[in-house]
Design a protein around this motif. Structure first.
Motif, short mmCIF file in Angstrom:
data_model
loop_
_atom_site.label_atom_id
_atom_site.label_comp_id
_atom_site.label_asym_id
_atom_site.label_seq_id
_atom_site.Cartn_x
_atom_site.Cartn_y
_atom_site.Cartn_z
N GLY A 19 0.80 -1.22 0.00
CA GLY A 19 0.00 0.00 0.00
C GLY A 19 0.83 1.27 0.00
O GLY A 19 0.36 2.32 0.40
N CYS A 20 2.07 1.17 -0.45
CA CYS A 20 2.95 2.35 -0.43
C CYS A 20 3.32 2.85 -1.82
O CYS A 20 4.27 3.61 -1.98
N GLY A 21 2.60 2.39 -2.82
CA GLY A 21 2.78 2.95 -4.15
C GLY A 21 3.67 2.16 -5.10
O GLY A 21 4.10 2.69 -6.11
N LYS A 22 3.92 0.87 -4.79
CA LYS A 22 4.78 0.08 -5.68
C LYS A 22 4.13 -0.13 -7.06
O LYS A 22 4.79 0.03 -8.08
N SER A 23 2.84 -0.46 -7.06
CA SER A 23 2.19 -0.70 -8.36
C SER A 23 2.15 0.56 -9.20
O SER A 23 2.36 0.52 -10.41
N THR A 24 1.89 1.68 -8.54
CA THR A 24 1.87 2.95 -9.28
C THR A 24 3.24 3.24 -9.87
O THR A 24 3.36 3.62 -11.04
N PHE A 25 4.26 3.01 -9.09
CA PHE A 25 5.62 3.21 -9.56
C PHE A 25 5.91 2.30 -10.76
O PHE A 25 6.48 2.72 -11.77
N VAL A 155 2.07 9.56 6.60
CA VAL A 155 1.55 9.52 5.23
C VAL A 155 0.95 8.15 4.92
O VAL A 155 -0.11 8.03 4.30
N LYS A 156 1.63 7.10 5.41
CA LYS A 156 1.11 5.74 5.20
C LYS A 156 -0.30 5.63 5.75
O LYS A 156 -1.20 5.07 5.14
N PHE A 157 -0.46 6.22 6.91
CA PHE A 157 -1.75 6.21 7.59
C PHE A 157 -2.81 6.93 6.73
O PHE A 157 -3.90 6.42 6.50
N ALA A 158 -2.44 8.10 6.21
CA ALA A 158 -3.38 8.88 5.39
C ALA A 158 -3.77 8.10 4.12
O ALA A 158 -4.94 8.08 3.73
N TRP A 159 -2.80 7.42 3.50
CA TRP A 159 -3.09 6.66 2.28
C TRP A 159 -3.97 5.45 2.58
O TRP A 159 -4.86 5.10 1.83
N LYS A 160 -3.66 4.78 3.70
CA LYS A 160 -4.43 3.59 4.08
C LYS A 160 -5.88 3.96 4.36
O LYS A 160 -6.80 3.24 3.99
N ILE A 161 -6.04 5.10 5.03
CA ILE A 161 -7.40 5.54 5.34
C ILE A 161 -8.16 5.78 4.05
O ILE A 161 -9.28 5.30 3.86
N GLN A 162 -7.49 6.46 3.13
CA GLN A 162 -8.11 6.79 1.86
C GLN A 162 -8.55 5.51 1.14
O GLN A 162 -9.65 5.40 0.64
N ARG A 163 -7.66 4.50 1.11
CA ARG A 163 -7.98 3.29 0.37
C ARG A 163 -8.91 2.36 1.16
O ARG A 163 -9.96 1.98 0.69
N ASP A 164 -8.48 2.02 2.38
CA ASP A 164 -9.21 0.98 3.11
C ASP A 164 -10.52 1.46 3.70
O ASP A 164 -11.46 0.69 3.85
N MET A 165 -10.59 2.74 4.02
CA MET A 165 -11.83 3.24 4.59
C MET A 165 -12.78 3.65 3.47
O MET A 165 -13.91 3.19 3.41
N ALA A 166 -12.26 4.45 2.53
CA ALA A 166 -13.13 4.95 1.46
C ALA A 166 -13.52 3.84 0.49
O ALA A 166 -14.67 3.73 0.09
#
Ligand code: ADP
Ligand code: G6P
Length: 354
Positions: A19-25, A155-166
Motif C-alpha cells: 500500500g505504499c505505491g509500488k504498483s503505481t511506480f 503519510v502511510k496512515f493517510a493513504w491507508k485511510i483513503q484506500r481501506d476506509m473509502a
C-alpha cells in the motif's frame, strides 16, 4: 548465456511496505520503457506478475512459504522472513538473470493459498517488487539497481485511510490496529533494507503548513547514492552545491502553501548521497516543464520528456507532487542504466559478467 539478446537480464529491486505505491511506480516505470505491463495471457487470473515487451515484474509475495493459514497457526506476519522462502527466491532470480526460465509459485491474494506455479521466461528487465528484495544478501547481490519507497508513518496512515476506509469500508480503528500490528516486523525486517538502496524516495508530511496532519501536501525527498555504476544523480542548477529554490512566480502558478525545492549533498547510513527535495504540489502540471528545464542529468531522450510522462499519467496517484515526479525520474534513470549495462556487456561480455 541463454537469454534472447545475449545480454542477460538486468535485475531491479523495488522494496516497500504494501500500500505504499509500488504498483503505481511500476506503471510509471513500464510506461517509460514504452509499453504498459499486463498480467500473463491465458494463465492464472490471480497471478501477481506483469509482463511488457521489455519488462517482467514479479511480486515477491509469491515466495511466501507459509500461506495465510500457516501464518496464522505459527503466529507470524507476511513480513517475517520465516514466512518467506529466500532460497527459492535466490535460485529463481539467479536463473532468470542468467537467461533460464523458472516455474515460480503464485501466492493467491484472494484465497491466501499458494497456487500452482507459472512459467517465467527471462526478460530484458526483471523487476522484483515487494517486502524483501534487499533482505537476503544473495538476492541483494543479484540486483543491478535497487529502490526503496520510504513512506513515513503519518503519510502511510493517510493513504491507508483513503484506500481501506473509502474504498474497502474498513473502520478507522481497524486500520490503526493493522498498522500497529505490522509495525514491529516492519521495523525489524523491511525498513532496514533502505540502507542498501541505490535510490530512496522518502515521503513525509509537508513543512510548508505549520502542524499539518492531513497528509495531503507532501514533502518528498529523492536520495541518490553517489558512485553507483551507470547511475549519475540528478541535480538542480549546480552539481554538488546546496540550493533552495521557490519556483513560484511568473512561470509557475502556485496556490497555498506553494512549492519549495532543495538540493544538496548529504550522508545516508554513512554513505555519500545527493538529495533532491520537493515540498508542495503543482497547480498546473504543464508548467512542470519550467522545473524540468532547471534539472540536469535527467537521462531524458528529448527536452520535456519528464513533463510529457507526468501529463500522460496525470490520473495516477501523486502526479501533482514529488512522488510522481521522482518516480518518473527514477524510471528514466533505470532506462539509462539498462541501456548502459547492455552496451557495456555487448562490448566486453566476459568482464561484464565478472
Ligand atoms: P502497493 O502496490 O505498494 O500496494 P499502490 O501503488 O497500489 O501500492 O498504492 C496503494 C494506494 O496508496 C493507492 O490506491 C493510493 O490510494 C495510495 N497511493 C499510492 N501512491 C500514492 C501517492 N503518490 N499519492 C497519494 N496516494 C498514493
Ligand atoms: C501479502 C502482503 C502483505 C500482507 C499479506 C496479508 O503478503 O504483501 O503486506 O500483510 O499479504 O496477509 P494476511 O496474513 O493478513 O492474509
Amino acid at each position: 548465456c541463454a537469454s534472447s539478446d545475449g545480454a542477460g537480464t538486468v535485475v531491479i529491486g523495488l522494496a516497500a511496505d504494501s500500500g505504499c505505491g509500488k504498483s503505481t511506480f511500476m506503471r510509471r516505470l513500464t510506461s517509460v520503457f514504452g509499453g504498459a505491463a499486463e498480467p500473463p495471457k491465458g494463465g492464472n487470473p490471480d497471478s501477481n506478475t506483469l509482463i511488457s515487451d521489455t519488462t517482467t515484474v514479479i511480486c515477491l509475495d509469491d515466495y511466501h512459504s507459509l500461506d495465510r493459514t500457516g501464518r496464522k497457526e505459527k503466529g507470524v506476519t507476511a513480513l517475517d522472513p520465516k514466512a518467506n522462502d529466500f532460497d527459492l527466491m535466490y535460485d529463481q532470480v539467479k536463473a532468470l538473470k542468467s537467461g533460464v526460465a523458472v516455474e515460480k509459485p503464485i501466492y493467491n491474494h484472494v484465497t491466501g493459498l499458494l497456487d500452482p506455479a507459472e512459467v517465467i521466461k527471462p526478460p530484458k528487465i526483471l523487476v522484483i517488487e515487494g517486502l524483501h528484495p534487499m533482505f537476503d544478501e544473495r538476492v541483494r547481490k543479484l540486483l543491478d539497481f535497487s529502490i526503496y519507497l520510504d513512506i513515513s508513518n503519518e503519510v502511510k496512515f493517510a493513504w491507508k485511510i483513503q484506500r481501506d476506509m473509502a474504498e474497502r469500508g474498513h473502520s478507522l480503528e481497524s486500520i490503526k490496529a493493522s498498522i500497529e500490528a505490522r509495525k514491529p516486523d516492519f521495523d525489524a525486517y523491511i525498513d532496514p533494507q533502505k540502507q542498501y538502496a541505490d535510490a530512496v524516495i522518502e515521503v513525509l508530511p509537508t513543512t510548508l503548513i505549520p502542524d499539518d496532519n492531513e497528509g495531503k501536501v507532501l514533502r518528498v525527498r529523492l536520495i541518490m547514492k553517489e558512485g553507483v555504476k551507470f547511475f549519475n544523480p540528478v541535480y538542480l542548477f549546480d552539481e554538488g552545491s546546496t540550493i533552495s529554490w521557490i519556483p513560484c512566480g511568473r512561470k509557475l502558478t502556485c496556490s497555498y502553501p506553494g512549492i519549495k525545492f532543495t538540493y544538496g549533498p548529504d550522508t545516508y547510513f554513512g554513505q555519500e548521497v545527493s538529495v533532491l527535495e520537493m515540498d508542495g504540489q503543482f497547480d498546473r502540471l504543464d508548467e512542470l516543464i519550467y522545473v524540468e528545464s532547471h534539472l540536469s542529468n535527467l537521462s531524458t531522450k528529448f527536452y520535456g520528456e519528464v513533463t510529457q510522462q507526468m501529463l500522460k499519467h496525470a490520473d495516477f496517484p501523486g502526479s501533482n507532487n514529488g512522488t510522481g515526479l521522482f518516480q518518473t525520474i527514477v524510471g528514466l534513470k533505470i532506462r539509462d542504466l539498462f541501456e548502459q549495462l547492455v552496451a557495456s556487456k555487448a562490448k566486453s561480455p566476459v568482464e561484464a559478467k565478472a
